[in-house]
Motif scaffolding. Structure first.
Motif, PDB file in Angstrom:
ATOM      1  N   GLY A  86      57.298  10.033   8.282  1.00 15.17           N
ATOM      2  CA  GLY A  86      57.037   8.605   8.387  1.00 15.17           C
ATOM      3  C   GLY A  86      58.171   7.861   9.052  1.00 15.17           C
ATOM      4  N   LEU A  87      59.409   8.187   8.687  1.00 15.71           N
ATOM      5  CA  LEU A  87      60.567   7.537   9.312  1.00 15.71           C
ATOM      6  C   LEU A  87      60.656   7.886  10.797  1.00 15.71           C
ATOM      7  N   LEU A  88      60.298   9.139  11.133  1.00 13.54           N
ATOM      8  CA  LEU A  88      60.256   9.505  12.559  1.00 13.54           C
ATOM      9  C   LEU A  88      59.219   8.674  13.298  1.00 13.54           C
ATOM     10  N   THR A  89      58.078   8.427  12.647  1.00 12.08           N
ATOM     11  CA  THR A  89      57.056   7.557  13.234  1.00 12.08           C
ATOM     12  C   THR A  89      57.610   6.159  13.454  1.00 12.08           C
ATOM     13  N   SER A  90      58.368   5.628  12.474  1.00 12.17           N
ATOM     14  CA  SER A  90      58.969   4.300  12.609  1.00 12.17           C
ATOM     15  C   SER A  90      59.928   4.254  13.790  1.00 12.17           C
ATOM     16  N   PHE A  91      60.741   5.300  13.932  1.00 15.27           N
ATOM     17  CA  PHE A  91      61.724   5.326  15.020  1.00 15.27           C
ATOM     18  C   PHE A  91      61.032   5.387  16.374  1.00 15.27           C
ATOM     19  N   ILE A  92      60.024   6.274  16.509  1.00 11.34           N
ATOM     20  CA  ILE A  92      59.318   6.385  17.780  1.00 11.34           C
ATOM     21  C   ILE A  92      58.608   5.081  18.120  1.00 11.34           C
ATOM     22  N   TYR A  93      57.984   4.485  17.113  1.00 13.79           N
ATOM     23  CA  TYR A  93      57.293   3.215  17.330  1.00 13.79           C
ATOM     24  C   TYR A  93      58.273   2.144  17.810  1.00 13.79           C
ATOM     25  N   ALA A  94      59.411   2.025  17.128  1.00 17.17           N
ATOM     26  CA  ALA A  94      60.395   0.997  17.492  1.00 17.17           C
ATOM     27  C   ALA A  94      60.939   1.238  18.896  1.00 17.17           C
ATOM     28  N   ALA A  95      61.202   2.512  19.242  1.00 14.15           N
ATOM     29  CA  ALA A  95      61.734   2.819  20.563  1.00 14.15           C
ATOM     30  C   ALA A  95      60.715   2.461  21.650  1.00 14.15           C
ATOM     31  N   LEU A  96      59.459   2.820  21.430  1.00 17.06           N
ATOM     32  CA  LEU A  96      58.423   2.468  22.402  1.00 17.06           C
ATOM     33  C   LEU A  96      58.250   0.961  22.507  1.00 17.06           C
ATOM     34  N   PHE A  97      58.300   0.292  21.382  1.00 19.03           N
ATOM     35  CA  PHE A  97      58.133  -1.170  21.367  1.00 19.03           C
ATOM     36  C   PHE A  97      59.213  -1.829  22.210  1.00 19.03           C
ATOM     37  N   VAL A  98      60.478  -1.457  21.953  1.00 22.21           N
ATOM     38  CA  VAL A  98      61.597  -2.085  22.679  1.00 22.21           C
ATOM     39  C   VAL A  98      61.520  -1.738  24.168  1.00 22.21           C
ATOM     40  N   GLY A  99      61.208  -0.458  24.477  1.00 22.38           N
ATOM     41  CA  GLY A  99      61.124  -0.070  25.877  1.00 22.38           C
ATOM     42  C   GLY A  99      60.036  -0.825  26.624  1.00 22.38           C
TER      43      GLY A  99
ATOM     44  N   TRP B 244      58.796  -3.697  25.747  1.00 16.98           N
ATOM     45  CA  TRP B 244      59.100  -5.128  25.738  1.00 16.98           C
ATOM     46  C   TRP B 244      59.901  -5.526  26.967  1.00 16.98           C
ATOM     47  N   HIS B 245      60.790  -4.659  27.409  1.00 23.42           N
ATOM     48  CA  HIS B 245      61.612  -4.970  28.584  1.00 23.42           C
ATOM     49  C   HIS B 245      60.800  -4.939  29.871  1.00 23.42           C
ATOM     50  N   LEU B 246      59.576  -4.409  29.831  1.00 23.75           N
ATOM     51  CA  LEU B 246      58.691  -4.427  30.999  1.00 23.75           C
ATOM     52  C   LEU B 246      57.610  -5.494  30.878  1.00 23.75           C
ATOM     53  N   SER B 247      57.718  -6.348  29.859  1.00 23.90           N
ATOM     54  CA  SER B 247      56.622  -7.257  29.531  1.00 23.90           C
ATOM     55  C   SER B 247      56.961  -8.702  29.837  1.00 23.90           C
ATOM     56  N   PHE B 248      55.892  -9.482  29.905  1.00 31.53           N
ATOM     57  CA  PHE B 248      55.957 -10.928  30.035  1.00 31.53           C
ATOM     58  C   PHE B 248      54.940 -11.526  29.071  1.00 31.53           C
ATOM     59  N   ASP B 249      55.015 -12.847  28.920  1.00 29.89           N
ATOM     60  CA  ASP B 249      54.040 -13.499  28.055  1.00 29.89           C
ATOM     61  C   ASP B 249      52.621 -13.218  28.533  1.00 29.89           C
ATOM     62  N   GLN B 250      52.418 -13.132  29.847  1.00 27.79           N
ATOM     63  CA  GLN B 250      51.090 -12.934  30.402  1.00 27.79           C
ATOM     64  C   GLN B 250      50.747 -11.446  30.574  1.00 27.79           C
ATOM     65  N   TRP B 251      51.644 -10.571  30.144  1.00 22.46           N
ATOM     66  CA  TRP B 251      51.414  -9.121  30.255  1.00 22.46           C
ATOM     67  C   TRP B 251      52.293  -8.434  29.217  1.00 22.46           C
ATOM     68  N   TYR B 252      51.840  -8.487  27.951  1.00 25.65           N
ATOM     69  CA  TYR B 252      52.687  -8.097  26.819  1.00 25.65           C
ATOM     70  C   TYR B 252      52.270  -6.702  26.333  1.00 25.65           C
ATOM     71  N   LEU B 253      53.016  -5.698  26.787  1.00 28.73           N
ATOM     72  CA  LEU B 253      52.661  -4.310  26.493  1.00 28.73           C
ATOM     73  C   LEU B 253      52.838  -3.920  25.026  1.00 28.73           C
ATOM     74  N   PRO B 254      53.821  -4.436  24.281  1.00 28.50           N
ATOM     75  CA  PRO B 254      53.921  -4.052  22.867  1.00 28.50           C
ATOM     76  C   PRO B 254      52.661  -4.328  22.051  1.00 28.50           C
TER      77      PRO B 254
ATOM     78  N   GLY C 192      50.327  -5.963  36.831  1.00 30.14           N
ATOM     79  CA  GLY C 192      51.456  -6.379  36.002  1.00 30.14           C
ATOM     80  C   GLY C 192      52.793  -6.130  36.668  1.00 30.14           C
ATOM     81  N   LEU C 193      52.950  -4.977  37.301  1.00 32.02           N
ATOM     82  CA  LEU C 193      54.225  -4.665  37.961  1.00 32.02           C
ATOM     83  C   LEU C 193      54.431  -5.462  39.239  1.00 32.02           C
ATOM     84  N   SER C 194      53.361  -6.070  39.744  1.00 32.69           N
ATOM     85  CA  SER C 194      53.500  -6.865  40.966  1.00 32.69           C
ATOM     86  C   SER C 194      53.982  -8.282  40.700  1.00 32.69           C
ATOM     87  N   ILE C 195      54.191  -8.623  39.421  1.00 31.88           N
ATOM     88  CA  ILE C 195      54.680  -9.963  39.097  1.00 31.88           C
ATOM     89  C   ILE C 195      56.087 -10.143  39.670  1.00 31.88           C
ATOM     90  N   PRO C 196      56.351 -11.169  40.450  1.00 24.99           N
ATOM     91  CA  PRO C 196      57.686 -11.364  41.027  1.00 24.99           C
ATOM     92  C   PRO C 196      58.739 -11.622  39.942  1.00 24.99           C
TER      93      PRO C 196
END
Length: 522
Positions: A14-27, A29-39, A245-249
């Motif tokens: 379960g803790l491994l699931t939490s870590f993987i989830y958090a890592a994916l979420f943060v990663g 998030w850095h590719l996201s915008f309000d109009q394209w929110y991947l998390p 999404g990636l074409s957003i300036p």
């Protein structure tokens, strides 16, 4: 002790699931915008697909990721506390919609038409709680425009993450995949990549032209949906969504909003919903047709097995009759020898004269019941036997034009051809012809083989259907259909049949050549 060890292992997983989830979420998030929110896609996939026992660890991972991202943005202690409270409360509040959905649809991957509805409900519900929490914890404006931007961004984020996971989940359940699926996805990916590179190569492109290219990006998803149903729509929408999404300036600027791209994303959200729904409907109809085809093929296999079983029974009866005939011949020979030994030569000659026609009688009727000569000599030998015109054609003349090597076909195919010719003559006999012409050609190709038959009535009157001819016609149809062949009529007095030799049944092995040392003397 074992129970404690099992619990520790479960907690560690379960803790491994939490870590993987958090890592994916943060990663993401850095590719996201309000109009394209991947998390939002990670949240939806976790809450809709993971088991309930993993939800607490998902909550922990989400809270840790949100605190990691929001606390550095706080400027005072109150905002820090607000960020912590919001991080802890947000996902449990969001999970209400997935929980209700799973109560009514336990298997989300099979939710079908309800998936876009659930995505939309989760997006609106999440945007509502985000604005509510931010209104109390952080000095952010609460407007309808921001609400719509967030809701659309959450919805598009779900369309990027969840559909590919569902495609994989369905593939694990052995759902059939069209053979050219990978090829078509690759071709669509090349088209999307080309359009995306065109957008990136001209960052200062006019808005009108940019909107046109963004809308053209949707066409590969539409094509995949039309060809491959829900699976094609899921992959196509994901590729298009990522490209737009990636074409957003100015992707590196947090909170950036590009109106032109956002309008294209709204159009994408609308078309994506339509494509997923229509693709699901297409897949359902395809699955229904596939199952119908399987049922039809199964029925054909059962019918063929029934025909083979019937042939086997007739063969056994013929073998029994031939054994009886041999025994009668031996008894007759012994009788003649005894009469001659006793000096009754005239009686012996009388017995011989009485028995002369019996072997021919036995042979003719045995051939009508089952053409044993097919097993050793092949189809053409059985057709050209002296008994065939007598038993099958009612004594009428039958002329043959035979080409190819029938021994290259399976015994079952040769038997089917023999029975089909007999039934065709039975159909044409209703015209009372003077004779028949039978043309047979064995064809052998690289991956297929079979026999073409053409049976024609020579002379005769009008072909009036009788009970016998109708039954013969039904027999032809059954044999042709069970072998996936074809039959057609020409000029009323000619029947053509194409019989493929598809060795798909192991039952053919039961029709191997008979050992020459058989007690039946065959």
């Amino acid at each position: 002790m074992d129970l404690l060890r099992i619990d520790i292992v479960a907690v560690l997983r379960g803790l491994l699931t939490s870590f993987i989830y958090a890592a994916l979420f943060v990663g993401l998030w850095h590719l996201s915008f309000d109009q394209w929110y991947l998390p939002a896609g990670i949240r939806a996939a976790s809450l809709l697909l993971l088991r309930y026992r993993l939800w607490p660890y998902v909550f922990i991972g989400d809270a840790a990721a949100v605190m990691y991202l929001r606390i550095p943005q706080a400027t005072n202690d109150e905002q820090v506390i607000g960020a912590i409270v919001a991080s802890i409360l947000l996902l449990p509040l969001i999970s209400i919609i997935p929980f209700i959905s799973r109560l009514f649809i336990p298997k989300f991957s099979k939710a079908g038409l309800w998936q876009p509805v659930i995505f939309a409900a989760m997006a609106i519900w999440t945007a509502l709680w985000m604005q509510t929490i931010n209104a109390f914890t952080m000095p952010q404006p609460v407007t309808l425009e921001i609400f719509l931007r967030w809701a659309a961004g959450y919805y598009l984020g779900m369309l990027v993450i969840v559909p590919p996971i569902l495609v994989y989940d369905r593939a694990r359940e052995a759902e059939p995949v069209v053979s050219n699926f990978v090829r078509d996805v690759g071709l669509a990916g090349v088209i999307v990549l080309g359009l995306f590179l065109g957008l990136m190569a001209a960052p200062n492109m006019e808005n009108s032209l940019r909107v046109v290219l963004l809308l053209v990006l949707i066409t590969p998803a539409m094509a995949l949906s039309a060809v491959h149903g829900w699976r094609g729509a899921a992959i196509g929408v994901t590729m298009t969504n990522v490209a737009i999404g990636l074409s957003i300036p100015d992707l590196s600027k947090l909170g950036d909003h590009n109106t032109t791209t956002f309008n294209a994303q709204l159009v994408l959200a609308f078309f994506a919903t339509i494509l997923i729904i229509s693709g699901e409907l297409f897949s359902r109809h395809f699955e229904a047709l596939r199952r119908l085809g399987i049922a039809e093929e199964k029925a054909k296999r059962i019918a063929r097995l029934g025909i083979i079983d019937t042939e086997q029974q007739m063969r056994d009866r013929v073998m029994f009759l031939m054994q009886c005939q041999n025994q009668i011949e031996e008894a007759q020979a012994q009788l003649v020898a005894r009469l001659r030994a006793e000096g009754n030569h005239s009686a012996a000659e009388e017995v011989i004269r009485a028995w002369v026609m019996q072997p021919q009688f036995f042979e003719a009727h045995n051939s009508a019941l089952y053409p044993v000569s097919i097993l050793s000599e092949g189809l053409y030998h059985a057709l050209q036997s002296s008994s065939f015109p007598v038993i099958v054609a009612g004594g009428s003349e039958v002329r043959f034009r035979l080409k190819g090597q029938p021994k290259l076909l399976s015994t079952d195919a040769q038997l089917t051809a023999y029975r089909t010719i007999s039934s065709a003559i039975g159909v044409l006999s209703a015209a009372h012809p003077a004779g028949y012409r039978v043309h047979a050609r064995v064809w052998i190709a690289k991956r297929s083989r079979g026999i073409y038959l053409c049976i024609e009535a020579v002379g005769g009157g009008r072909l009036n259907a009788t009970m016998a001819s109708s039954m013969s016609e039904i027999d032809i149809d059954n044999r042709v259909q069970t072998r996936n062949g074809a039959s057609w009529r020409r000029r009323g007095h000619q029947i053509s049949v194409l019989l493929p030799d598809t060795d798909t049944l192991e039952a053919y092995r039961s029709f191997g050549p008979i050992n020459q040392a058989s007690p039946f003397g065959v």
